[in-house]
Write a protein that holds these residues in place. Sequence first.
Motif, PDB file in Angstrom:
ATOM      1  N   ALA A  89      38.333  80.423  19.901  1.00 44.16           N
ATOM      2  CA  ALA A  89      39.329  79.447  20.346  1.00 44.16           C
ATOM      3  C   ALA A  89      38.554  78.351  21.062  1.00 44.16           C
ATOM      4  O   ALA A  89      37.338  78.444  21.215  1.00 44.16           O
ATOM      5  CB  ALA A  89      40.356  80.099  21.277  1.00 44.16           C
ATOM      6  N   GLU A  90      39.255  77.303  21.529  1.00 38.76           N
ATOM      7  CA  GLU A  90      38.555  76.114  22.031  1.00 38.76           C
ATOM      8  C   GLU A  90      38.062  76.204  23.480  1.00 38.76           C
ATOM      9  O   GLU A  90      37.283  75.374  23.906  1.00 38.76           O
ATOM     10  CB  GLU A  90      39.421  74.857  21.851  1.00 38.76           C
ATOM     11  N   SER A  91      38.466  77.219  24.248  1.00 37.03           N
ATOM     12  CA  SER A  91      38.021  77.341  25.634  1.00 37.03           C
ATOM     13  C   SER A  91      38.000  78.814  26.034  1.00 37.03           C
ATOM     14  O   SER A  91      38.599  79.652  25.353  1.00 37.03           O
ATOM     15  CB  SER A  91      38.977  76.586  26.566  1.00 37.03           C
ATOM     16  N   ASP A  92      37.327  79.119  27.143  1.00 33.90           N
ATOM     17  CA  ASP A  92      37.282  80.508  27.613  1.00 33.90           C
ATOM     18  C   ASP A  92      38.688  81.082  27.832  1.00 33.90           C
ATOM     19  O   ASP A  92      38.991  82.165  27.327  1.00 33.90           O
ATOM     20  CB  ASP A  92      36.447  80.640  28.886  1.00 33.90           C
ATOM     21  N   PRO A  93      39.571  80.377  28.571  1.00 36.69           N
ATOM     22  CA  PRO A  93      40.922  80.931  28.767  1.00 36.69           C
ATOM     23  C   PRO A  93      41.677  81.141  27.444  1.00 36.69           C
ATOM     24  O   PRO A  93      42.385  82.134  27.280  1.00 36.69           O
ATOM     25  CB  PRO A  93      41.628  79.881  29.643  1.00 36.69           C
ATOM     26  N   ARG A  98      43.819  84.715  23.264  1.00 38.58           N
ATOM     27  CA  ARG A  98      43.921  85.113  21.854  1.00 38.58           C
ATOM     28  C   ARG A  98      43.537  86.582  21.678  1.00 38.58           C
ATOM     29  O   ARG A  98      44.214  87.336  20.970  1.00 38.58           O
ATOM     30  CB  ARG A  98      43.036  84.228  20.981  1.00 38.58           C
ATOM     31  N   LEU A  99      42.442  86.985  22.320  1.00 39.92           N
ATOM     32  CA  LEU A  99      41.981  88.362  22.186  1.00 39.92           C
ATOM     33  C   LEU A  99      43.020  89.343  22.725  1.00 39.92           C
ATOM     34  O   LEU A  99      43.344  90.340  22.071  1.00 39.92           O
ATOM     35  CB  LEU A  99      40.649  88.540  22.909  1.00 39.92           C
ATOM     36  N   LEU A 100      43.553  89.066  23.907  1.00 37.05           N
ATOM     37  CA  LEU A 100      44.554  89.960  24.501  1.00 37.05           C
ATOM     38  C   LEU A 100      45.822  90.013  23.638  1.00 37.05           C
ATOM     39  O   LEU A 100      46.420  91.078  23.470  1.00 37.05           O
ATOM     40  CB  LEU A 100      44.894  89.521  25.930  1.00 37.05           C
ATOM     41  N   GLN A 101      46.194  88.874  23.071  1.00 41.95           N
ATOM     42  CA  GLN A 101      47.383  88.838  22.205  1.00 41.95           C
ATOM     43  C   GLN A 101      47.149  89.664  20.941  1.00 41.95           C
ATOM     44  O   GLN A 101      48.011  90.434  20.527  1.00 41.95           O
ATOM     45  CB  GLN A 101      47.722  87.387  21.836  1.00 41.95           C
ATOM     46  N   GLU A 102      45.968  89.523  20.335  1.00 42.70           N
ATOM     47  CA  GLU A 102      45.689  90.263  19.099  1.00 42.70           C
ATOM     48  C   GLU A 102      45.581  91.767  19.351  1.00 42.70           C
ATOM     49  O   GLU A 102      45.944  92.558  18.489  1.00 42.70           O
ATOM     50  CB  GLU A 102      44.427  89.712  18.426  1.00 42.70           C
ATOM     51  N   ARG A 143      40.283  90.008  35.338  1.00 44.96           N
ATOM     52  CA  ARG A 143      39.974  90.383  36.722  1.00 44.96           C
ATOM     53  C   ARG A 143      38.631  89.795  37.118  1.00 44.96           C
ATOM     54  O   ARG A 143      37.669  89.928  36.370  1.00 44.96           O
ATOM     55  CB  ARG A 143      39.894  91.911  36.872  1.00 44.96           C
ATOM     56  N   GLY A 144      38.583  89.173  38.298  1.00 46.80           N
ATOM     57  CA  GLY A 144      37.320  88.664  38.835  1.00 46.80           C
ATOM     58  C   GLY A 144      37.123  87.187  38.595  1.00 46.80           C
ATOM     59  O   GLY A 144      37.762  86.592  37.734  1.00 46.80           O
ATOM     60  N   ALA A 145      36.230  86.599  39.375  1.00 48.38           N
ATOM     61  CA  ALA A 145      36.020  85.147  39.327  1.00 48.38           C
ATOM     62  C   ALA A 145      34.587  84.754  38.978  1.00 48.38           C
ATOM     63  O   ALA A 145      34.270  83.579  38.900  1.00 48.38           O
ATOM     64  CB  ALA A 145      36.401  84.534  40.679  1.00 48.38           C
ATOM     65  N   GLU A 146      33.711  85.734  38.778  1.00 50.26           N
ATOM     66  CA  GLU A 146      32.320  85.420  38.430  1.00 50.26           C
ATOM     67  C   GLU A 146      32.179  85.335  36.904  1.00 50.26           C
ATOM     68  O   GLU A 146      33.073  85.679  36.167  1.00 50.26           O
ATOM     69  CB  GLU A 146      31.381  86.507  38.980  1.00 50.26           C
ATOM     70  N   GLY A 147      30.998  84.910  36.470  1.00 48.16           N
ATOM     71  CA  GLY A 147      30.692  84.935  35.043  1.00 48.16           C
ATOM     72  C   GLY A 147      31.414  83.870  34.243  1.00 48.16           C
ATOM     73  O   GLY A 147      31.950  82.911  34.781  1.00 48.16           O
ATOM     74  N   PHE A 148      31.425  84.073  32.932  1.00 52.01           N
ATOM     75  CA  PHE A 148      32.019  83.106  32.007  1.00 52.01           C
ATOM     76  C   PHE A 148      32.421  83.838  30.741  1.00 52.01           C
ATOM     77  O   PHE A 148      32.182  85.030  30.594  1.00 52.01           O
ATOM     78  CB  PHE A 148      31.023  81.963  31.709  1.00 52.01           C
ATOM     79  N   GLY A 149      33.032  83.132  29.823  1.00 49.31           N
ATOM     80  CA  GLY A 149      33.407  83.730  28.546  1.00 49.31           C
ATOM     81  C   GLY A 149      34.423  84.850  28.708  1.00 49.31           C
ATOM     82  O   GLY A 149      35.418  84.704  29.408  1.00 49.31           O
ATOM     83  N   TYR A 150      34.133  85.983  28.089  1.00 49.46           N
ATOM     84  CA  TYR A 150      35.048  87.129  28.094  1.00 49.46           C
ATOM     85  C   TYR A 150      34.853  88.039  29.318  1.00 49.46           C
ATOM     86  O   TYR A 150      35.478  89.087  29.417  1.00 49.46           O
ATOM     87  CB  TYR A 150      34.856  87.960  26.817  1.00 49.46           C
ATOM     88  N   ASP A 151      33.969  87.641  30.242  1.00 47.51           N
ATOM     89  CA  ASP A 151      33.636  88.482  31.393  1.00 47.51           C
ATOM     90  C   ASP A 151      34.852  89.037  32.149  1.00 47.51           C
ATOM     91  O   ASP A 151      34.836  90.197  32.557  1.00 47.51           O
ATOM     92  CB  ASP A 151      32.727  87.724  32.372  1.00 47.51           C
ATOM     93  N   PRO A 152      35.943  88.245  32.364  1.00 46.91           N
ATOM     94  CA  PRO A 152      37.069  88.765  33.151  1.00 46.91           C
ATOM     95  C   PRO A 152      37.872  89.887  32.478  1.00 46.91           C
ATOM     96  O   PRO A 152      38.650  90.563  33.146  1.00 46.91           O
ATOM     97  CB  PRO A 152      37.965  87.543  33.372  1.00 46.91           C
TER      98      PRO A 152
END
Length: 195
Positions: A89-93, A98-102, A143-152
């Motif tokens: 998708a076009e951004s991390d959020p 999309r992943l959670l929906q699928e 969950r969480g505020a560190e990292g990037f991408g799918y980290d949360p």
Amino acid sequence: MSARTLVIASGNAGKIREFAGLLEHLPLTMKPQPEGMEVEETGLTFAENARIKARAVAAATGHWALADDSGLSVDALDGAPGVFSARYAESDPARIARLLQELGDTDNRSAYFSAALCIAAPDGSVLVEVEGRCDGVITTTPRGAEGFGYDPIFEVLGTGQTFAEMDRERKKSHGHRGRAFTLLEPQLHQLLAGS
């Protein structure tokens, strides 16, 4: 041993910071790839994509280049997003949504992160290739505020924490990229000693 220039084959600021942190103790001067440089990832595996990027950036800059290709593979989605993790998708959020929906409310939430690293020379030769893996599960909410991408939404097996809940040191010891760097480091030391 004088510092050798190593170009990080990425335009991702988060990834460049993470690489610089992992390699800061080595006699290297790290630089990002040239501004605006895009390398098309046409490989079918993480290792192929890392090799393509490392060779292209090394050839363009005249320096050794370190590239990675990493991504998330989810068992219930037949390994998706896989090599398309960054393009899901076009951004991390949006990628997370999309992943959670699928996945929906499926019980099988097992997944793993892979990181393939490649260092190439300007002549196109591959100097080092390694791959690291980290197993975990996809959470139902970020969950969480560190990292990037799918980290949360990626909870590392046996830790009870997502990557986004870990500090840099803990993520380095548990993460796929940290594991790949653990494999890369002795080989990189040998290369630097021999150059």
